[in-house]
Structures are given as structure tokens and as C-alpha cells.
Design a protein around this motif. Structure first.
Motif, PDB file in Angstrom:
ATOM      1  N   VAL A   1     -79.408   6.120 -94.072  1.00  0.00           N
ATOM      2  CA  VAL A   1     -78.769   5.912 -95.365  1.00  0.00           C
ATOM      3  C   VAL A   1     -77.639   4.907 -95.191  1.00  0.00           C
ATOM      4  N   GLY A   2     -77.591   3.930 -96.084  1.00  0.00           N
ATOM      5  CA  GLY A   2     -76.540   2.924 -96.031  1.00  0.00           C
ATOM      6  C   GLY A   2     -76.780   1.861 -94.979  1.00  0.00           C
ATOM      7  N   SER A   3     -78.033   1.573 -94.715  1.00  0.00           N
ATOM      8  CA  SER A   3     -78.370   0.536 -93.743  1.00  0.00           C
ATOM      9  C   SER A   3     -79.467  -0.358 -94.311  1.00  0.00           C
ATOM     10  N   ILE A   4     -79.270  -1.654 -94.185  1.00  0.00           N
ATOM     11  CA  ILE A   4     -80.314  -2.612 -94.554  1.00  0.00           C
ATOM     12  C   ILE A   4     -80.929  -3.090 -93.254  1.00  0.00           C
ATOM     13  N   ALA A   5     -82.233  -2.942 -93.140  1.00  0.00           N
ATOM     14  CA  ALA A   5     -82.918  -3.325 -91.914  1.00  0.00           C
ATOM     15  C   ALA A   5     -84.138  -4.165 -92.234  1.00  0.00           C
ATOM     16  N   SER A   6     -84.365  -5.140 -91.388  1.00  0.00           N
ATOM     17  CA  SER A   6     -85.516  -6.018 -91.496  1.00  0.00           C
ATOM     18  C   SER A   6     -86.554  -5.598 -90.465  1.00  0.00           C
ATOM     19  N   ARG A   7     -87.799  -5.832 -90.773  1.00  0.00           N
ATOM     20  CA  ARG A   7     -88.864  -5.540 -89.811  1.00  0.00           C
ATOM     21  C   ARG A   7     -88.755  -6.429 -88.566  1.00  0.00           C
ATOM     22  N   LEU A   8     -87.966  -7.496 -88.658  1.00  0.00           N
ATOM     23  CA  LEU A   8     -87.744  -8.381 -87.508  1.00  0.00           C
ATOM     24  C   LEU A   8     -86.697  -7.825 -86.551  1.00  0.00           C
ATOM     25  N   GLY A   9     -86.050  -6.713 -86.942  1.00  0.00           N
ATOM     26  CA  GLY A   9     -85.069  -6.092 -86.074  1.00  0.00           C
ATOM     27  C   GLY A   9     -83.620  -6.313 -86.481  1.00  0.00           C
ATOM     28  N   LEU A  10     -83.376  -7.125 -87.486  1.00  0.00           N
ATOM     29  CA  LEU A  10     -82.015  -7.324 -87.982  1.00  0.00           C
ATOM     30  C   LEU A  10     -81.605  -6.102 -88.792  1.00  0.00           C
ATOM     31  N   HIS A  11     -80.345  -5.721 -88.707  1.00  0.00           N
ATOM     32  CA  HIS A  11     -79.858  -4.616 -89.526  1.00  0.00           C
ATOM     33  C   HIS A  11     -78.342  -4.666 -89.604  1.00  0.00           C
ATOM     34  N   ARG A  12     -77.816  -4.068 -90.663  1.00  0.00           N
ATOM     35  CA  ARG A  12     -76.372  -3.934 -90.811  1.00  0.00           C
ATOM     36  C   ARG A  12     -76.069  -2.885 -91.862  1.00  0.00           C
ATOM     37  N   PRO A  13     -74.887  -2.328 -91.788  1.00  0.00           N
ATOM     38  CA  PRO A  13     -74.514  -1.313 -92.772  1.00  0.00           C
ATOM     39  C   PRO A  13     -74.304  -1.930 -94.154  1.00  0.00           C
ATOM     40  N   ALA A  14     -74.484  -1.087 -95.158  1.00  0.00           N
ATOM     41  CA  ALA A  14     -74.286  -1.508 -96.548  1.00  0.00           C
ATOM     42  C   ALA A  14     -73.781  -0.316 -97.336  1.00  0.00           C
ATOM     43  N   ASP A  15     -73.128  -0.607 -98.433  1.00  0.00           N
ATOM     44  CA  ASP A  15     -72.761   0.459 -99.357  1.00  0.00           C
ATOM     45  C   ASP A  15     -74.036   0.927-100.048  1.00  0.00           C
ATOM     46  N   ILE A  16     -74.023   2.140-100.526  1.00  0.00           N
ATOM     47  CA  ILE A  16     -75.213   2.671-101.197  1.00  0.00           C
ATOM     48  C   ILE A  16     -74.992   2.721-102.705  1.00  0.00           C
ATOM     49  N   PHE A  17     -76.106   2.650-103.415  1.00  0.00           N
ATOM     50  CA  PHE A  17     -76.065   2.911-104.850  1.00  0.00           C
ATOM     51  C   PHE A  17     -77.081   3.987-105.170  1.00  0.00           C
ATOM     52  N   GLU A  18     -76.791   4.715-106.213  1.00  0.00           N
ATOM     53  CA  GLU A  18     -77.705   5.721-106.752  1.00  0.00           C
ATOM     54  C   GLU A  18     -77.618   5.634-108.269  1.00  0.00           C
ATOM     55  N   ASP A  19     -78.332   6.480-108.963  1.00  0.00           N
ATOM     56  CA  ASP A  19     -78.402   6.381-110.424  1.00  0.00           C
ATOM     57  C   ASP A  19     -77.038   6.367-111.105  1.00  0.00           C
ATOM     58  N   ARG A  20     -76.084   7.094-110.567  1.00  0.00           N
ATOM     59  CA  ARG A  20     -74.785   7.202-111.251  1.00  0.00           C
ATOM     60  C   ARG A  20     -73.766   6.160-110.790  1.00  0.00           C
TER      61      ARG A  20
END
Length: 192
Positions: A46-65
Motif C-alpha cells: 500500500v502506498g507504493s508505485i511499482a513498475s514491472r521493470l523493477g522501478l518503485h517508490r513510495p506514494a501517497d494513497i487515495f481512496e473514495d473519500r
């Protein structure tokens, strides 16, 4: 003048890779970006953007509210907002992001799918297709070699699933990209 951008594709086209490259480019120039991804997408945590190429970094999350206008109101010096898994935005959130681009002059770049495994639109994607000032299809290919524009869900035995909830997180283990011809020839019957 800033814009609301929508970069869309079928599965496996490199949307997250493109988003991470844009973030890197801004930051390399000393500019600040804010990254968001959907809470519902926990494939790489949760709160991670990852690429299938192996790149990744943290991110803020969003949900419906999540209220993007309230959340970003106090952010000074923000050069760009980047949203991964934008198909999970609500229509109201897309409207908020559109206002942020135009009233705060902050570019908002959204990456996501247009439709689900039954060929039905995600509500967030439908609103992005309506409100985005700039749209770009990120291309990928079907197993047959044609341009893939659709997604299919598969079960644990590799068989196509035609019914069920719109959202089932799973990436490559649950979904595959396909061209429209293969989508229909293999028995899909989306309804309006």
C-alpha cells in the motif's frame, strides 16, 4: 496554463514506468512533485508505485473519500501532481483534479485503464475521458501481435473469467491485455 492529462492503455503498457520517469525528470530539475496511487492497489504494498521493470517508490494513497483540493491546498511550490491507477478515482475526484489544474495552475497527470475485463468503463476513466484537456494512449500489443486496447481477467488455471466484481487486484497474474478482435472472438459479451 496547466492541464489535466490522461495517459491510458490496456494492461502491461508501461503506465507506472512512464509516471516514475516523469517524476524523476521533474525532481532532477529541482522541482517538487506529489505522487498518488489507489489504496486498493496493494500489489507492491500500500502506498507504493511499482513498475514491472523493477522501478518503485513510495506514494501517497487515495481512496473514495480523499479530497484532493483540501489535501493539496497547503502544498506550496508544487510543480506537478501524478496519479497512478487513475481508473479508481471517483467522478468527484476527477472534477477536483480538473479544478486544481485550472485554478491552481498545477499540471495533473493521470495514468490508468479505460475499461475493465468485461469492456465496461471505470467511472474515474469515463470522467477523465470527458474532462482531460490532453489524452494519450500508451500502446501495447496483444498476443496475436495487434494493438491491445482491452483487458481480460484470468483465473488460477489460466481460464478467462467473464463475470464478477469490477475490481480484483492481481496484475499479470490475473489480467492480460488483448486486442478487440481477440476479446470478442474469445466469447466476451459486454453489455451497455
Amino acid at each position: 496554463m496547466a492541464k489535466l492529462f490522461f495517459r491510458y492503455s490496456a494492461m502491461n503498457a508501461g503506465k507506472s514506468t512512464s509516471l516514475l520517469q516523469i517524476a524523476y525528470n521533474y525532481e532532477e530539475q529541482g522541482q517538487r512533485v506529489q505522487l498518488f496511487t489507489a489504496r486498493i492497489d496493494d500489489r507492491s504494498g500500500v502506498g507504493s508505485i511499482a513498475s514491472r521493470l523493477g522501478l518503485h517508490r513510495p506514494a501517497d494513497i487515495f481512496e473514495d473519500r480523499t479530497d484532493f483540493e483540501a489535501l493539496l491546498r497547503t502544498q506550496a511550490g508544487l510543480a506537478c501532481v501524478l496519479i497512478d491507477e487513475a481508473q479508481f478515482l471517483t467522478p468527484a475526484q476527477v472534477e477536483q483534479l480538473h479544478r486544481i489544474a485550472h485554478l491552481r495552475n498545477i499540471p495533473v497527470i493521470c495514468f490508468g485503464l479505460r475499461s475493465d475485463f468485461q469492456g465496461k468503463p471505470f467511472p474515474g476513466a469515463a470522467y477523465l475521458l470527458t474532462l482531460a484537456d490532453d489524452m494519450e494512449e500508451i500502446k501495447t500489443i496483444c498476443a496475436c501481435g495487434r494493438k491491445a486496447t482491452m483487458n481480460v481477467r484470468i483465473d488460477d488455471q489460466g481460464q478467462r473469467v467473464r463475470e464478477g466484481e469490477q475490481v480484483l487486484i492481481g496484475g499479470n497474474s490475473r489480467y492480460q491485455q488483448t486486442c478487440a478482435r481477440c476479446f470478442y472472438e474469445n466469447g466476451a459479451t459486454p453489455s451497455a
